[in-house]
Design a protein around this motif. Structure first.
Motif, PDB file in Angstrom:
ATOM      1  N   ASN A  21       0.861  -1.357   0.041  1.00 57.82           N
ATOM      2  CA  ASN A  21      -0.010  -0.086   0.110  1.00 57.82           C
ATOM      3  C   ASN A  21       0.679   1.381   0.032  1.00 57.82           C
ATOM      4  N   VAL A  24       2.244   1.789  -3.522  1.00 54.71           N
ATOM      5  CA  VAL A  24       0.975   2.625  -4.653  1.00 54.71           C
ATOM      6  C   VAL A  24       0.814   3.894  -4.076  1.00 54.71           C
ATOM      7  N   HIS A  68       1.822   4.300 -12.294  1.00 53.17           N
ATOM      8  CA  HIS A  68       0.629   4.269 -11.290  1.00 53.17           C
ATOM      9  C   HIS A  68      -0.636   3.760 -11.619  1.00 53.17           C
ATOM     10  N   GLN A  69      -1.061   3.992 -12.747  1.00 48.59           N
ATOM     11  CA  GLN A  69      -2.431   3.483 -13.239  1.00 48.59           C
ATOM     12  C   GLN A  69      -2.115   1.773 -13.481  1.00 48.59           C
ATOM     13  N   THR A  71      -0.208   0.004 -12.048  1.00 44.09           N
ATOM     14  CA  THR A  71       0.134  -0.847 -10.872  1.00 44.09           C
ATOM     15  C   THR A  71      -1.461  -1.097 -10.175  1.00 44.09           C
ATOM     16  N   LEU A  72      -2.228   0.053 -10.276  1.00 44.82           N
ATOM     17  CA  LEU A  72      -3.620  -0.037  -9.694  1.00 44.82           C
ATOM     18  C   LEU A  72      -4.409  -1.104 -10.396  1.00 44.82           C
ATOM     19  N   GLU A  73      -4.456  -1.032 -11.607  1.00 47.08           N
ATOM     20  CA  GLU A  73      -5.210  -2.186 -12.532  1.00 47.08           C
ATOM     21  C   GLU A  73      -5.091  -3.529 -11.986  1.00 47.08           C
ATOM     22  N   PHE A  75      -3.885  -4.233  -8.906  1.00 50.17           N
ATOM     23  CA  PHE A  75      -3.528  -4.257  -7.262  1.00 50.17           C
ATOM     24  C   PHE A  75      -4.531  -5.039  -6.582  1.00 50.17           C
ATOM     25  N   THR A  76      -5.751  -5.030  -6.724  1.00 51.09           N
ATOM     26  CA  THR A  76      -6.906  -5.578  -5.892  1.00 51.09           C
ATOM     27  C   THR A  76      -6.537  -7.247  -6.222  1.00 51.09           C
TER      28      THR A  76
END
Length: 147
Positions: A21, A24, A68-69, A71-73, A75-76
């Motif tokens: 976390n 991110v 960043h985007q 990584t977020l894609e 991450f869940t």
């Protein structure tokens, strides 16, 4: 019914989730910090392609935003696999999570260097993600076979 007890080593898994976390958040801060320097005003998500081709700072900004985007894609899925696999395999899951984090940092360093081909520096980080999915799949298989 299946029951389980968390091993004390699950603390490693929790610690890696915190590191993840923070990673991110760090990547997001890099985008925000570079936004003003690149001259990309809010709420614009990315600099226009034509501007980015003319202005290296805008291109680097787009790369930081994309890291960043991207990584977020995933991450869940990564976090769910980390936390679930960690219940059965806490040390291995924590290690694989750290591989994923290090891979994301290497990807970020390469991609934001200005040479887009260097984004592959972090490709090995997928070992962590695939490993966690494998451990989660093994848990599902074991549970279904014991039913």
């Amino acid at each position: 019914m299946v029951s389980f007890t968390l091993a004390p080593e699950y603390g490693y898994t929790i610690a890696v989730s915190i590191v993840s976390n923070l990673l991110v958040t760090y990547l997001g801060h890099k985008v925000g910090a570079y936004r003003k320097e690149a001259g990309v005003a809010l709420p614009t998500m990315y600099a226009d392609d034509l501007e980015a081709k003319k202005d290296k700072k805008k291109m680097i900004f787009n790369c930081k935003q994309r890291v960043h985007q991207n990584t977020l894609e995933g991450f869940t899925t990564y976090m769910i696999s980390l936390m679930v696999a960690g219940t059965q395999y806490p040390t291995a899951s924590a290690a694989l999570g750290l591989v994923w984090c290090a891979g994301r940092l290497a990807y970020s360093a390469g991609y934001t260097s200005g040479d887009l081909n260097k984004r592959m520096w972090g490709a090995w980080g997928h070992i962590g993600e695939v490993g966690l999915l494998g451990l989660t799949g093994k848990m599902a298989y074991d549970l279904l076979m014991s039913a």
